[in-house]
Write a protein that holds these residues in place. Sequence first.
Motif, mmCIF file in Angstrom:
data_model
loop_
_atom_site.group_PDB
_atom_site.id
_atom_site.type_symbol
_atom_site.label_atom_id
_atom_site.label_comp_id
_atom_site.label_asym_id
_atom_site.label_seq_id
_atom_site.Cartn_x
_atom_site.Cartn_y
_atom_site.Cartn_z
ATOM 1 N N ARG A 44 0.706 -1.285 -0.124
ATOM 2 C CA ARG A 44 -0.232 0.102 -0.073
ATOM 3 C C ARG A 44 0.888 1.179 0.002
ATOM 4 N NH1 ARG A 44 -2.913 -3.119 3.690
ATOM 5 N NH2 ARG A 44 -2.171 -1.846 5.408
ATOM 6 N N PHE A 45 1.878 1.301 0.707
ATOM 7 C CA PHE A 45 2.965 2.247 0.812
ATOM 8 C C PHE A 45 3.576 2.712 -0.655
ATOM 9 C CE2 PHE A 45 3.430 2.101 5.712
ATOM 10 C CZ PHE A 45 2.821 2.950 5.770
ATOM 11 N N ARG A 46 3.859 1.614 -1.352
ATOM 12 C CA ARG A 46 4.635 1.622 -2.507
ATOM 13 C C ARG A 46 3.405 2.146 -3.575
ATOM 14 N NH1 ARG A 46 9.616 0.509 -2.810
ATOM 15 N NH2 ARG A 46 10.563 -0.801 -1.676
ATOM 16 N N GLU A 47 2.326 1.656 -3.546
ATOM 17 C CA GLU A 47 1.294 2.434 -4.349
ATOM 18 C C GLU A 47 0.952 3.804 -4.266
ATOM 19 O OE1 GLU A 47 -1.902 -0.300 -3.779
ATOM 20 O OE2 GLU A 47 -1.391 -1.710 -5.534
ATOM 21 N N LEU A 52 9.086 9.504 2.007
ATOM 22 C CA LEU A 52 8.846 8.991 3.202
ATOM 23 C C LEU A 52 7.817 7.639 3.074
ATOM 24 C CD1 LEU A 52 8.177 9.454 6.280
ATOM 25 C CD2 LEU A 52 6.123 11.058 5.731
ATOM 26 N N LEU A 53 6.857 7.791 1.934
ATOM 27 C CA LEU A 53 6.264 6.447 1.881
ATOM 28 C C LEU A 53 7.056 5.222 1.532
ATOM 29 C CD1 LEU A 53 3.188 7.986 -0.046
ATOM 30 C CD2 LEU A 53 3.057 7.025 1.858
ATOM 31 N N LEU A 54 8.079 5.578 0.615
ATOM 32 C CA LEU A 54 8.996 4.510 -0.026
ATOM 33 C C LEU A 54 9.706 4.267 1.302
ATOM 34 C CD1 LEU A 54 10.222 6.056 -3.322
ATOM 35 C CD2 LEU A 54 8.811 4.146 -2.786
ATOM 36 N N ARG A 55 10.172 4.900 2.088
ATOM 37 C CA ARG A 55 11.052 4.652 3.476
ATOM 38 C C ARG A 55 10.126 3.758 4.019
ATOM 39 N NH1 ARG A 55 13.224 9.273 7.062
ATOM 40 N NH2 ARG A 55 14.481 9.259 5.187
ATOM 41 N N ARG A 56 8.790 4.041 4.480
ATOM 42 C CA ARG A 56 8.037 3.397 5.372
ATOM 43 C C ARG A 56 7.788 1.751 4.694
ATOM 44 N NH1 ARG A 56 3.310 7.359 7.465
ATOM 45 N NH2 ARG A 56 4.666 8.894 8.780
ATOM 46 N N ALA A 57 7.646 1.778 3.243
ATOM 47 C CA ALA A 57 7.649 0.590 2.709
ATOM 48 C C ALA A 57 8.722 -0.227 2.891
ATOM 49 C CB ALA A 57 7.344 0.709 1.039
ATOM 50 N N ARG A 58 9.915 0.141 2.667
ATOM 51 C CA ARG A 58 11.213 -0.496 3.047
ATOM 52 C C ARG A 58 11.140 -1.094 4.523
ATOM 53 N NH1 ARG A 58 13.512 3.619 -0.403
ATOM 54 N NH2 ARG A 58 14.136 4.686 1.759
ATOM 55 N N ALA A 72 8.560 -1.783 6.469
ATOM 56 C CA ALA A 72 7.685 -2.678 6.820
ATOM 57 C C ALA A 72 8.077 -4.078 5.763
ATOM 58 C CB ALA A 72 6.101 -2.471 5.912
ATOM 59 N N GLU A 73 8.753 -4.045 4.748
ATOM 60 C CA GLU A 73 9.360 -5.139 4.122
ATOM 61 C C GLU A 73 10.587 -5.775 5.101
ATOM 62 O OE1 GLU A 73 10.693 -3.212 0.553
ATOM 63 O OE2 GLU A 73 8.805 -3.464 -0.505
ATOM 64 N N HIS A 74 11.337 -4.885 5.751
ATOM 65 C CA HIS A 74 12.294 -5.308 6.229
ATOM 66 C C HIS A 74 11.978 -5.903 7.706
ATOM 67 C CE1 HIS A 74 16.477 -5.309 8.142
ATOM 68 N NE2 HIS A 74 15.977 -4.892 9.309
ATOM 69 N N ALA A 75 10.798 -5.434 8.266
ATOM 70 C CA ALA A 75 10.319 -5.925 9.479
ATOM 71 C C ALA A 75 9.555 -7.369 9.095
ATOM 72 C CB ALA A 75 8.988 -5.352 9.825
ATOM 73 N N ALA A 76 8.864 -7.539 8.088
ATOM 74 C CA ALA A 76 8.573 -8.780 7.630
ATOM 75 C C ALA A 76 9.633 -9.782 7.499
ATOM 76 C CB ALA A 76 7.667 -8.643 6.143
ATOM 77 N N ARG A 77 10.660 -9.486 7.067
ATOM 78 C CA ARG A 77 11.969 -10.383 6.836
ATOM 79 C C ARG A 77 12.424 -10.750 8.233
ATOM 80 N NH1 ARG A 77 13.249 -7.015 2.417
ATOM 81 N NH2 ARG A 77 14.710 -6.000 3.665
ATOM 82 N N LEU A 78 12.485 -9.717 9.342
ATOM 83 C CA LEU A 78 13.132 -10.016 10.353
ATOM 84 C C LEU A 78 11.862 -10.855 11.051
ATOM 85 C CD1 LEU A 78 14.068 -6.639 11.774
ATOM 86 C CD2 LEU A 78 15.562 -8.795 11.466
ATOM 87 N N ASN A 79 10.589 -10.667 10.872
ATOM 88 C CA ASN A 79 9.834 -11.718 11.653
ATOM 89 C C ASN A 79 9.643 -13.059 11.194
ATOM 90 O OD1 ASN A 79 7.068 -11.928 13.048
ATOM 91 N ND2 ASN A 79 6.366 -12.392 11.084
ATOM 92 N N GLU A 80 10.207 -13.225 9.831
ATOM 93 C CA GLU A 80 10.023 -14.624 9.176
ATOM 94 C C GLU A 80 11.614 -15.205 9.818
ATOM 95 O OE1 GLU A 80 9.886 -16.883 5.210
ATOM 96 O OE2 GLU A 80 8.774 -15.304 5.644
ATOM 97 N N TRP A 81 12.336 -14.479 10.112
ATOM 98 C CA TRP A 81 13.759 -14.900 10.583
ATOM 99 C C TRP A 81 13.601 -15.402 11.917
ATOM 100 C CZ3 TRP A 81 17.008 -12.993 14.101
ATOM 101 C CH2 TRP A 81 18.262 -13.655 14.553
ATOM 102 N N LEU A 82 12.693 -14.726 12.570
ATOM 103 C CA LEU A 82 12.472 -14.968 14.082
ATOM 104 C C LEU A 82 11.727 -16.283 14.076
ATOM 105 C CD1 LEU A 82 11.793 -11.465 15.684
ATOM 106 C CD2 LEU A 82 13.788 -12.897 15.881
ATOM 107 N N ILE A 83 10.856 -16.493 13.231
ATOM 108 C CA ILE A 83 9.702 -17.696 13.342
ATOM 109 C C ILE A 83 10.703 -18.632 12.543
ATOM 110 C CG2 ILE A 83 7.894 -18.746 11.919
ATOM 111 C CD1 ILE A 83 6.541 -15.962 12.184
ATOM 112 N N PHE A 84 11.447 -18.677 11.651
ATOM 113 C CA PHE A 84 12.387 -19.783 11.172
ATOM 114 C C PHE A 84 13.668 -19.390 11.177
ATOM 115 C CE2 PHE A 84 8.151 -19.580 8.938
ATOM 116 C CZ PHE A 84 7.532 -20.692 9.417
ATOM 117 N N PRO A 85 14.471 -19.602 12.273
ATOM 118 C CA PRO A 85 15.719 -19.317 12.029
ATOM 119 C C PRO A 85 16.548 -20.462 11.615
ATOM 120 C CG PRO A 85 14.932 -20.022 14.442
ATOM 121 C CD PRO A 85 13.840 -20.017 13.456
ATOM 122 N N ARG A 86 17.657 -20.096 11.132
ATOM 123 C CA ARG A 86 18.600 -21.067 10.345
ATOM 124 C C ARG A 86 19.149 -21.694 11.374
ATOM 125 N NH1 ARG A 86 21.129 -17.118 5.778
ATOM 126 N NH2 ARG A 86 19.098 -16.713 4.660
#
Length: 66
Positions: free
Chosen positions: A23-26, A39-45, A47-61
């Motif tokens: 939504r931020f990117r659109e 500002l919107l592009l920064r917020r999009a980045r 949110a994407e980074h937070a999603a990657r961190l969340n995935e990393w926390l759920i499925f650690p290597r």
Amino acid sequence: MQKRRRIKHEKSFGERLAEEAHRFREAAEALPPGTAQELLLRRARQAEHAARLNEWLIFPRKNGQG
């Protein structure tokens, strides 16, 4: 003592973050180049980074291997 209200989300936290980033990117694409768009592009980045961190926390290597 007040009871906390519980919200049952239909989508996972990662999915909601990805949608927010989309939504931020659109919204940024609809704006002319400038501060508001950046500002919107920064917020999009973020949110994407937070999603990657969340995935990393759920499925650690294991053992640092990919």
